[in-house]
Motif scaffolding. Structure first.
Motif, short mmCIF file in Angstrom:
data_model
loop_
_atom_site.label_atom_id
_atom_site.label_comp_id
_atom_site.label_asym_id
_atom_site.label_seq_id
_atom_site.Cartn_x
_atom_site.Cartn_y
_atom_site.Cartn_z
N ARG A 282 0.86 -1.19 0.00
CA ARG A 282 0.00 0.00 0.00
C ARG A 282 0.89 1.23 0.00
NH1 ARG A 282 -4.10 0.33 4.89
NH2 ARG A 282 -2.09 0.09 5.93
N GLY A 283 1.25 1.77 1.14
CA GLY A 283 2.17 2.89 1.22
C GLY A 283 1.49 4.24 1.24
N TRP A 284 2.31 5.27 1.47
CA TRP A 284 1.79 6.61 1.69
C TRP A 284 1.03 7.15 0.48
CZ3 TRP A 284 3.02 10.52 -1.55
CH2 TRP A 284 4.16 10.36 -2.35
N ALA A 285 1.47 6.84 -0.74
CA ALA A 285 0.80 7.39 -1.92
C ALA A 285 -0.62 6.83 -2.06
CB ALA A 285 1.62 7.10 -3.18
N ASP A 286 -0.79 5.52 -1.80
CA ASP A 286 -2.13 4.94 -1.83
C ASP A 286 -3.01 5.55 -0.74
OD1 ASP A 286 -1.06 3.32 -3.79
OD2 ASP A 286 -1.72 1.44 -2.88
N LEU A 287 -2.44 5.75 0.45
CA LEU A 287 -3.22 6.35 1.54
C LEU A 287 -3.66 7.77 1.20
CD1 LEU A 287 -1.01 5.10 4.52
CD2 LEU A 287 -3.35 4.34 3.99
N LEU A 288 -2.75 8.53 0.60
CA LEU A 288 -3.10 9.89 0.19
C LEU A 288 -4.15 9.86 -0.91
CD1 LEU A 288 -2.63 12.95 0.27
CD2 LEU A 288 -0.77 12.61 -1.35
N ALA A 289 -3.99 8.96 -1.87
CA ALA A 289 -4.97 8.85 -2.95
C ALA A 289 -6.35 8.50 -2.42
CB ALA A 289 -4.52 7.80 -3.97
N ALA A 290 -6.41 7.62 -1.42
CA ALA A 290 -7.70 7.24 -0.83
C ALA A 290 -8.37 8.45 -0.19
CB ALA A 290 -7.50 6.13 0.19
N ARG A 291 -7.59 9.27 0.46
CA ARG A 291 -8.17 10.46 1.10
C ARG A 291 -8.66 11.47 0.06
NH1 ARG A 291 -5.31 14.29 5.72
NH2 ARG A 291 -7.13 15.64 6.06
N LEU A 292 -7.88 11.64 -0.99
CA LEU A 292 -8.31 12.57 -2.05
C LEU A 292 -9.52 12.02 -2.79
CD1 LEU A 292 -4.80 13.56 -3.46
CD2 LEU A 292 -6.29 14.95 -2.00
N ALA A 293 -9.56 10.70 -3.00
CA ALA A 293 -10.70 10.09 -3.70
C ALA A 293 -11.99 10.24 -2.91
CB ALA A 293 -10.41 8.62 -3.97
N ALA A 294 -11.89 10.20 -1.58
CA ALA A 294 -13.07 10.35 -0.74
C ALA A 294 -13.66 11.76 -0.82
CB ALA A 294 -12.72 10.01 0.71
N GLY B 119 -1.87 3.18 -15.14
CA GLY B 119 -2.84 4.05 -15.79
C GLY B 119 -3.46 5.04 -14.82
N LEU B 120 -3.79 6.22 -15.33
CA LEU B 120 -4.46 7.24 -14.51
C LEU B 120 -5.96 6.93 -14.55
CD1 LEU B 120 -4.15 9.78 -12.80
CD2 LEU B 120 -4.36 11.14 -14.90
N LEU B 121 -6.42 6.16 -13.56
CA LEU B 121 -7.76 5.62 -13.57
C LEU B 121 -8.48 5.94 -12.26
CD1 LEU B 121 -6.89 2.07 -14.99
CD2 LEU B 121 -7.85 4.02 -16.26
N PRO B 122 -9.82 5.88 -12.25
CA PRO B 122 -10.56 6.07 -10.99
C PRO B 122 -10.04 5.13 -9.92
CG PRO B 122 -12.07 6.08 -12.84
CD PRO B 122 -10.73 5.70 -13.41
N TYR B 123 -9.96 5.64 -8.70
CA TYR B 123 -9.33 4.88 -7.62
C TYR B 123 -10.36 4.37 -6.64
CZ TYR B 123 -6.04 3.59 -3.96
OH TYR B 123 -5.31 2.89 -3.02
N ASP B 124 -10.37 3.05 -6.47
CA ASP B 124 -11.19 2.39 -5.45
C ASP B 124 -10.23 1.75 -4.48
OD1 ASP B 124 -13.22 1.27 -4.02
OD2 ASP B 124 -13.56 -0.39 -5.41
N PRO B 125 -10.02 2.34 -3.30
CA PRO B 125 -9.00 1.83 -2.40
C PRO B 125 -9.27 0.39 -1.99
CG PRO B 125 -9.75 4.00 -1.71
CD PRO B 125 -10.68 3.53 -2.78
N PRO B 126 -8.21 -0.46 -1.91
CA PRO B 126 -8.39 -1.83 -1.43
C PRO B 126 -8.71 -1.86 0.05
CG PRO B 126 -6.07 -1.35 -1.67
CD PRO B 126 -6.81 -0.15 -2.23
N SER B 127 -9.37 -2.90 0.48
CA SER B 127 -9.66 -3.06 1.90
C SER B 127 -8.36 -3.37 2.63
CB SER B 127 -10.66 -4.19 2.12
OG SER B 127 -11.88 -3.91 1.47
N PRO B 128 -8.16 -2.78 3.81
CA PRO B 128 -6.92 -3.04 4.56
C PRO B 128 -6.91 -4.45 5.12
CG PRO B 128 -8.42 -1.66 5.85
CD PRO B 128 -9.04 -1.79 4.48
#
Length: 259
Positions: A31-43, A250-259
């Motif tokens: 996962r990592g910080w970039a995924d975590l940031l992306a999840a927050r921005l996607a929300a 790819g620059l695609l819509p982000y659906d964060p994975p379940s932790p």
């Protein structure tokens, strides 16, 4: 309430730090910080899109050649670029070349995005990393200078003593734990204008010092399992990322994975 900054897309460029090692999910992915940031921005933003082009082990020349043109073509709102540290940690390193390729990358990305974010990467406390600190600091001085020339933001993780705490680092002593990545995501989010959810600079409570013999045994396990193979790759020019594709090309819509 969040602050008013809105971002519709995010592209992350770099190496293992941005890929997310060692924030391991149950399915074996990182996962990592970039995924975590992306999840927050996607929300915050319907239709938010995210790409992560980072691959572990990449040198700045590889990032410049393989990732930067792809990221520039995506024309995202936010681009993060973290690179050059793998070069600085090699036995031989042409720092003039590292600085030139970093500047080239920033110059290519800055006009194509709304906000470009660079970082002074965190550094773990300990004798192995101490040897490389002069190169790291030379690199980060250049990061500050190139950011100023091209209007990029800089997140200073290196200057934060808390993130140097060994408890934020995995057993390989080279990659952050899940909590370390969470703090980086918080730091980058605050730099982008998001409301603070936590104080990422807060130090952990003092840690008890274990018996000398136990600490030496752990040092030996680290040398056998991690340091030896890492030195071997440096000496032979191999990389842990050889042949691996980007985690999100790819620059695609982000659906964060379940932790």
């Amino acid at each position: 309430m969040e602050m008013s900054a809105e971002y519709t897309s995010f592209v992350a460029v770099g190496d293992s730090f941005t890929e997310g090692m060692s924030d391991l999910l149950p399915d074996g992915t990182y996962r990592g910080w970039a995924d975590l940031l992306a999840a927050r921005l996607a929300a915050r933003t319907p239709g938010f899109r995210y790409a992560n082009l980072a691959v572990r082990g990449k040198l700045i020349a590889q990032i410049a050649d393989e990732q930067v043109p792809v990221a520039a073509a995506m024309r995202a709102d936010v681009v993060t670029l973290v690179g050059g540290l793998n070069d600085a940690l090699r036995p031989r390193c042409d720092m003039d070349r590292v600085r030139a390729r970093l500047e080239e990358s920033v110059a290519a990305l800055a006009p194509t995005c709304r906000t470009l974010v660079l970082m002074r990467s965190p550094g773990r406390q300990g004798p192995v990393m101490k040897r490389f600190r002069p190169r790291m600091e030379e690199l980060f001085t250049h990061v500050d200078a190139v950011a100023a020339r091209h209007g990029a933001l800089v997140v200073d993780l290196y200057g934060d003593d808390a993130l140097g705490d060994p408890r934020f680092w995995d057993t390989d002593r080279l990659h952050l734990t899940a909590e370390g990545h969470r703090r980086v995501a918080e730091a980058v989010g605050q730099t982008l204008g998001l409301e603070a959810r936590a104080e990422w600079r807060d130090p952990l409570p003092p840690a008890p010092v274990g018996p000398w013999a136990a600490r030496r045994a752990e040092d030996l396990r680290f040398a056998r399992r991690h340091l030896g193979p890492w030195i071997g790759r440096r000496l032979t020019g191999r990389s842990s990322g050889d042949g691996l594709p980007p985690k999100r090309p790819g620059l695609l819509p982000y659906d964060p994975p379940s932790p």
